[in-house]
Design a protein around this motif. Structure first.
Motif, PDB file in Angstrom:
ATOM      1  N   ALA A   1     -13.420  11.921  -4.346  1.00 43.48           N
ATOM      2  CA  ALA A   1     -12.364  12.357  -3.443  1.00 43.48           C
ATOM      3  C   ALA A   1     -12.576  11.819  -2.036  1.00 43.48           C
ATOM      4  N   ARG A   2     -13.852  11.605  -1.693  1.00 41.09           N
ATOM      5  CA  ARG A   2     -14.153  11.082  -0.363  1.00 41.09           C
ATOM      6  C   ARG A   2     -13.583   9.689  -0.166  1.00 41.09           C
ATOM      7  N   PHE A   3     -13.596   8.878  -1.233  1.00 42.68           N
ATOM      8  CA  PHE A   3     -13.208   7.478  -1.102  1.00 42.68           C
ATOM      9  C   PHE A   3     -11.761   7.201  -1.502  1.00 42.68           C
ATOM     10  N   VAL A   4     -11.225   7.969  -2.445  1.00 39.67           N
ATOM     11  CA  VAL A   4      -9.896   7.659  -2.953  1.00 39.67           C
ATOM     12  C   VAL A   4      -8.830   7.835  -1.881  1.00 39.67           C
ATOM     13  N   TYR A   5      -9.090   8.730  -0.916  1.00 44.13           N
ATOM     14  CA  TYR A   5      -8.100   8.944   0.133  1.00 44.13           C
ATOM     15  C   TYR A   5      -8.460   8.252   1.448  1.00 44.13           C
ATOM     16  N   SER A   6      -9.699   7.776   1.582  1.00 41.53           N
ATOM     17  CA  SER A   6     -10.106   7.122   2.828  1.00 41.53           C
ATOM     18  C   SER A   6     -10.028   5.603   2.747  1.00 41.53           C
ATOM     19  N   ALA A   7     -10.340   5.028   1.568  1.00 42.83           N
ATOM     20  CA  ALA A   7     -10.363   3.563   1.445  1.00 42.83           C
ATOM     21  C   ALA A   7      -9.014   2.916   1.766  1.00 42.83           C
ATOM     22  N   PRO A   8      -7.875   3.414   1.215  1.00 41.66           N
ATOM     23  CA  PRO A   8      -6.585   2.779   1.546  1.00 41.66           C
ATOM     24  C   PRO A   8      -6.265   2.853   3.038  1.00 41.66           C
ATOM     25  N   VAL A   9      -6.613   3.971   3.666  1.00 43.56           N
ATOM     26  CA  VAL A   9      -6.328   4.115   5.099  1.00 43.56           C
ATOM     27  C   VAL A   9      -7.189   3.158   5.911  1.00 43.56           C
ATOM     28  N   ALA A  10      -8.467   3.040   5.548  1.00 45.80           N
ATOM     29  CA  ALA A  10      -9.363   2.123   6.263  1.00 45.80           C
ATOM     30  C   ALA A  10      -8.880   0.686   6.155  1.00 45.80           C
ATOM     31  N   SER A  11      -8.461   0.292   4.957  1.00 41.55           N
ATOM     32  CA  SER A  11      -7.956  -1.070   4.763  1.00 41.55           C
ATOM     33  C   SER A  11      -6.674  -1.299   5.559  1.00 41.55           C
ATOM     34  N   ALA A  12      -5.790  -0.304   5.559  1.00 39.12           N
ATOM     35  CA  ALA A  12      -4.531  -0.431   6.294  1.00 39.12           C
ATOM     36  C   ALA A  12      -4.784  -0.564   7.794  1.00 39.12           C
ATOM     37  N   ILE A  13      -5.708   0.234   8.321  1.00 42.32           N
ATOM     38  CA  ILE A  13      -6.028   0.159   9.752  1.00 42.32           C
ATOM     39  C   ILE A  13      -6.565  -1.218  10.111  1.00 42.32           C
ATOM     40  N   ALA A  14      -7.462  -1.745   9.281  1.00 39.52           N
ATOM     41  CA  ALA A  14      -8.033  -3.071   9.551  1.00 39.52           C
ATOM     42  C   ALA A  14      -6.959  -4.149   9.530  1.00 39.52           C
ATOM     43  N   LEU A  15      -6.082  -4.114   8.518  1.00 38.37           N
ATOM     44  CA  LEU A  15      -5.036  -5.134   8.405  1.00 38.37           C
ATOM     45  C   LEU A  15      -4.043  -5.039   9.555  1.00 38.37           C
TER      46      LEU A  15
END
Length: 300
Positions: free
Chosen positions: A38-52
């Motif tokens: 749960a820690r990664f499934v909701y944080s990884a997409p947001v982190a990638s979106a912020i970087a892009l």
């Protein structure tokens, strides 16, 4: 106050909230692996979106990586996954305080691993401050109400999980520092967000494959508790960004030492939510950790 100290304290605060939410999930809804996922499934997409979005808006090219980045990122990500599972497993066991305290051995091990892996050095005064803080952790952990002998508590399954988790958190912290330093950018923010996006994407993918093979139903259970799990992801993202940014500015031993204020935050949360009183032992532990952090502010 130096920026890395502010970031370390902020990371500890976000981590306290995240562990509280993961504890709730592990007790009522999910397995240890599910609560970690749960820690990664909701944080990884947001982190990638912020970087892009950042690199798209700034018009800058995505930075390159020097030798060792991928090794550091994979080692750090894998170590953090396993350490988080160990921590969540502790939530369901007795002697939780002793086990959780042994996770804080990461502070001492980070100094050793940082020297071995990256050549980071800790001054004698800094090492003294770290030891004072670890003494405070031990004081906070030793509950006189526990009936078994202290040495039996140290060799309990909870203590073993705590010690393993602490060692793995130390490895992940040092590896993340190595990864951020391998990003070819002069800006700490860019190093942190690039590393965070790549590492969390790796963690999401690897855990998704693991759960798909071992327990596919758990993936759906994680998605079904999206309200609480979503907050786990967001607090994880905020905390990880603060940790990664701090690692770009200071060695992992100092960052983790300042991060011990997490125990104070946890104690305050216990008072506010559960109306428990602070004992003299707990006051002493808080004092020692506070002296440790103050010493690092002065001597680092």
């Amino acid at each position: 106050m130096e920026l890395w100290i502010f970031l370390s304290i902020s990371a500890a605060l976000f981590q306290t909230v995240r562990f509280m939410l993961q504890k709730h999930l592990s007790q009522v809804k999910l397995t240890a692996s599910g609560a970690t996922f749960a820690r990664f499934v909701y944080s990884a997409p947001v982190a990638s979106a912020i970087a892009l979005i950042y690199f798209w808006q700034s018009g800058q090219a995505f930075p390159g990586f020097s030798t060792g980045f991928w090794a550091y990122a994979i080692v750090g990500g894998t170590a953090q996954i396993t350490a988080t599972v160990c921590t969540v497993l502790l939530f369901g066991r007795r002697n939780f305080a002793v086990g959780l305290t042994l996770i804080k051995v990461a502070v001492l091990l980070a100094a050793l691993f940082g020297w071995v892996m990256l050549g980071d050095r800790v001054s004698l005064l800094g090492l003294g401050a770290i030891c004072i803080g670890f003494a405070g952790v031990l004081v906070l952990s030793d509950k006189s109400s526990v009936e078994t002998a202290w040495w039996r508590r140290l060799v309990s399954p909870s203590a073993a999980l705590g010690l393993l988790g602490g060692a793995l958190f130390a490895v992940s912290g040092v590896a993340y520092r190595g990864a951020t330093l391998a990003v070819e950018s002069a800006l700490p923010f860019e190093r942190a967000i690039v590393t965070l996006a790549i590492v969390t994407a790796f963690q999401l993918a690897s855990m998704a494959v693991w759960l798909y093979v071992r327990d596919r139903a758990e993936i759906m259970r994680v998605l079904s508790v999206w309200r609480t799990a979503g907050f786990v992801g967001l607090t994880s993202l905020a905390g990880s960004f603060c940790w990664f940014s701090a690692f770009t500015l200071q060695n992992a031993a100092y960052v983790n030492a300042v991060g011990q204020v997490e125990l104070i935050f946890g104690l305050i949360a216990t008072m506010l939510f559960f109306k428990e009183k602070i004992t003299m032992r707990e006051f002493l532990g808080i004092l020692l950790i506070s002296v440790s952090v103050l010493g690092l502010v002065i001597w680092s």
